[in-house]
Scaffold this active site. Structure first.
Site, PDB file in Angstrom:
ATOM      1  N   ARG A 274     -11.184   2.828   9.097  1.00 26.66           N
ATOM      2  CA  ARG A 274     -10.919   1.416   9.342  1.00 26.66           C
ATOM      3  C   ARG A 274     -12.205   0.658   9.679  1.00 26.66           C
ATOM      4  O   ARG A 274     -12.217  -0.561   9.670  1.00 26.66           O
ATOM      5  CB  ARG A 274      -9.949   1.248  10.516  1.00 26.66           C
ATOM      6  CG  ARG A 274      -8.522   1.615  10.177  1.00 26.66           C
ATOM      7  CD  ARG A 274      -7.625   1.287  11.358  1.00 26.66           C
ATOM      8  NE  ARG A 274      -6.343   1.947  11.256  1.00 26.66           N
ATOM      9  CZ  ARG A 274      -5.300   1.448  10.605  1.00 26.66           C
ATOM     10  NH1 ARG A 274      -5.394   0.280  10.008  1.00 26.66           N
ATOM     11  NH2 ARG A 274      -4.163   2.113  10.546  1.00 26.66           N
TER      12      ARG A 274
ATOM     13  N   LYS B 177       0.817  -1.214   0.000  1.00 28.84           N
ATOM     14  CA  LYS B 177       0.000   0.000   0.000  1.00 28.84           C
ATOM     15  C   LYS B 177       0.856   1.273   0.000  1.00 28.84           C
ATOM     16  O   LYS B 177       0.546   2.228  -0.698  1.00 28.84           O
ATOM     17  CB  LYS B 177      -0.886  -0.016   1.255  1.00 28.84           C
ATOM     18  CG  LYS B 177      -2.252   0.562   1.079  1.00 28.84           C
ATOM     19  CD  LYS B 177      -3.221  -0.040   2.112  1.00 28.84           C
ATOM     20  CE  LYS B 177      -2.739   0.130   3.537  1.00 28.84           C
ATOM     21  NZ  LYS B 177      -3.102   1.456   4.094  1.00 28.84           N
TER      22      LYS B 177
ATOM     23  N   ARG C 119      10.518 -11.486   5.944  1.00 32.64           N
ATOM     24  CA  ARG C 119      11.341 -10.300   6.160  1.00 32.64           C
ATOM     25  C   ARG C 119      12.433 -10.555   7.207  1.00 32.64           C
ATOM     26  O   ARG C 119      12.179 -11.177   8.222  1.00 32.64           O
ATOM     27  CB  ARG C 119      10.456  -9.131   6.623  1.00 32.64           C
ATOM     28  CG  ARG C 119       9.481  -8.689   5.576  1.00 32.64           C
ATOM     29  CD  ARG C 119       9.050  -7.267   5.793  1.00 32.64           C
ATOM     30  NE  ARG C 119       8.211  -7.101   6.969  1.00 32.64           N
ATOM     31  CZ  ARG C 119       7.284  -6.139   7.077  1.00 32.64           C
ATOM     32  NH1 ARG C 119       7.121  -5.279   6.091  1.00 32.64           N
ATOM     33  NH2 ARG C 119       6.558  -6.035   8.166  1.00 32.64           N
TER      34      ARG C 119
ATOM     35  N   ARG D 199      11.829  -9.607  12.981  1.00 32.69           N
ATOM     36  CA  ARG D 199      11.128  -8.805  13.989  1.00 32.69           C
ATOM     37  C   ARG D 199       9.988  -9.617  14.602  1.00 32.69           C
ATOM     38  O   ARG D 199       9.369 -10.429  13.915  1.00 32.69           O
ATOM     39  CB  ARG D 199      10.514  -7.543  13.346  1.00 32.69           C
ATOM     40  CG  ARG D 199      11.526  -6.547  12.841  1.00 32.69           C
ATOM     41  CD  ARG D 199      10.837  -5.242  12.492  1.00 32.69           C
ATOM     42  NE  ARG D 199       9.494  -5.487  11.920  1.00 32.69           N
ATOM     43  CZ  ARG D 199       8.583  -4.556  11.701  1.00 32.69           C
ATOM     44  NH1 ARG D 199       8.855  -3.308  12.000  1.00 32.69           N
ATOM     45  NH2 ARG D 199       7.416  -4.854  11.186  1.00 32.69           N
TER      46      ARG D 199
ATOM     47  N   ARG E  29      -2.544 -10.314  12.835  1.00 33.20           N
ATOM     48  CA  ARG E  29      -2.736  -9.002  12.200  1.00 33.20           C
ATOM     49  C   ARG E  29      -3.698  -9.107  11.022  1.00 33.20           C
ATOM     50  O   ARG E  29      -4.533  -8.225  10.798  1.00 33.20           O
ATOM     51  CB  ARG E  29      -1.394  -8.451  11.700  1.00 33.20           C
ATOM     52  CG  ARG E  29      -0.559  -7.797  12.798  1.00 33.20           C
ATOM     53  CD  ARG E  29       0.895  -7.670  12.406  1.00 33.20           C
ATOM     54  NE  ARG E  29       1.121  -6.698  11.340  1.00 33.20           N
ATOM     55  CZ  ARG E  29       2.226  -6.686  10.584  1.00 33.20           C
ATOM     56  NH1 ARG E  29       3.173  -7.585  10.754  1.00 33.20           N
ATOM     57  NH2 ARG E  29       2.374  -5.772   9.656  1.00 33.20           N
TER      58      ARG E  29
END
Ligand SMILES: [Zn+2]
Length: 217
Positions: free
Chosen positions: A89, A13, A128, A161, A172
């Site tokens: 949201r 995004k 990641r 992370r 999430r």
């Protein structure tokens, strides 16, 4: 033109938002950035937001909407239009936003919804890795280091992370879907929703968004 950008974490995004505001000359309204700026500048809304953030609580809708309303009322937005990113949201926020806009004789022209399947998002986000020493980002599939687990630039150790572990990412994505599914229905009913296939390359996704927005102008 007034546009809202929706998409799950990992859908790219941020990159697309940059391209859209540049191509269409829109004002980028990111609620996260604005909250931080309002707090930093100690505006009335910023001071309210700070109370909640200091207490570790979510900033309530009325405060976020107040901040968005103030920003939309500024002359540059009236001239150019906006790209809203990170807001609304929830359906409640969307309804409040519609009230604010109609009181200013404005409306939403398009809601760009970048769609990527959860499986793909999981592999994007959990792959990641970051260098412990210089913070350079890597990805085990899309941007692997030359030597496993070692930074190309500084030889530092790469780590994952806590936000990027499978459990956290799944969580999430669940939160995102629960919140956003009704929102997508809301904008679909208004006839402004445009689904964009986010599994293509960054350039292809941008071309699709560009064509969708040009069709709305
Ligand atoms: Zn490094």
């Amino acid at each position: 033109m007034n546009v809202i950008l929706l998409g799950p974490p990992g859908a790219g995004k941020g990159t697309q938002a940059e391209g859209i505001v540049k191509e269409f000359g829109l004002v980028h309204i990111s609620t996260g950035d604005m909250l931080r700026a309002a707090v930093k500048n100690q505006t009335e809304m910023g001071l309210k937001a700070q109370e909640y953030m200091t207490a570790g609580a979510l900033v309530p809708d009325e405060v976020v909407i107040g901040i968005v309303r103030d920003r939309i009322a500024e002359p540059d937005v009236a001239d150019k239009g906006f790209l809203l990113d990170g807001f609304p949201r929830t359906v409640n926020q969307a309804e409040e936003l519609d009230k604010v806009l109609s009181s200013m004789d404005k409306s939403i022209d398009a809601v760009i919804n970048i769609v990527v399947a959860d499986e793909e998002l999981l592999s994007r986000l959990t792959g990641r890795r970051i260098c412990k020493s210089c913070q350079k980002p890597y990805h085990v599939m899309f941007k692997p280091p030359k030597a496993d687990g070692v930074c190309d630039d500084c030889g530092g150790e790469l780590y994952q992370r806590a936000d990027d572990t499978v459990e956290t990412v799944k969580n999430r994505l669940d939160v995102y879907h629960n919140q956003t599914a009704p929102l997508i229905g809301y904008y679909k009913n208004q006839g402004v929703l445009v689904d964009i296939d986010g599994t293509k390359t960054v350039g292809e996704v941008f071309t699709d968004i560009e064509n969708a927005l040009k069709a709305k102008v």
